[in-house]
Write a protein that holds these residues in place. Structure first.
Motif: not given
Length: 167
Positions: A141-167
């Motif tokens: 569970p601890a290793a998976e939580a850190e993997t999830v944290r990294g995946e969420l960061r990547r997802i957020n990076d993409l979503r923030l990028g799309r937000l800026l690109d759409a403006s």
């Protein structure tokens, strides 16, 4: 002093309630949204993405669960949710047997970890996501939580990028 790009300046100028709403569309963790909002103004895209990374690194286990709650199960994009459907485009057209395997693997993952399997699905095929799920299932569970944290960061990076690109 260099001015931030117009889309970034516009985002930074949104009132607190409006910015919270926008950020919660990117990531459903109120703690994450508050941390990113508190880091404004951002001088450039890199500074906004750094705020995402810092906020992600500081999320508690409960905050991670809040963030994951905003994501559809892999292989089952939320109907009518354009973001979910776009991010999981790799499952479109996958054959029934593969989708059934993905559904069974998701159930095993959820039984073990107590939350949806989270992966940055953009650009991945259904088979690739299934392979990644199977690779991560043995994690503790601890290793998976850190993997999830990294995946969420990547997802957020993409979503923030799309937000800026759409403006």
């Amino acid at each position: 002093m260099t001015q931030p790009p117009p889309a970034l300046a516009a985002l930074a100028a949104v009132d607190a309630a409006g910015l919270r709403e926008i950020l919660l569309e990117v990531c459903s963790s109120p703690t994450w949204a508050a941390a990113v909002a508190a880091s404004r103004p951002w001088s450039d895209r890199a500074e906004l993405l750094a705020a995402n990374a810092k906020a992600m690194a500081e999320l508690s286990a409960a905050d991670l669960h809040d963030a994951m709650a905003g994501h559809a199960r892999i292989g089952a994009p939320k109907p009518g949710d354009a973001v979910s459907e776009r991010e999981q485009a790799g499952v479109r057209g996958a054959d029934r047997a593969l989708l059934d395997e993905l559904r069974a693997a998701n159930a095993a993952y959820e039984a073990k970890f107590g939350h949806v399997f989270l992966i940055c699905a953009t650009g991945r095929t259904a088979a690739g996501m299934l392979d990644a799920l199977r690779e991560r299932l043995p994690n503790d569970p601890a290793a998976e939580a850190e993997t999830v944290r990294g995946e969420l960061r990547r997802i957020n990076d993409l979503r923030l990028g799309r937000l800026l690109d759409a403006s």
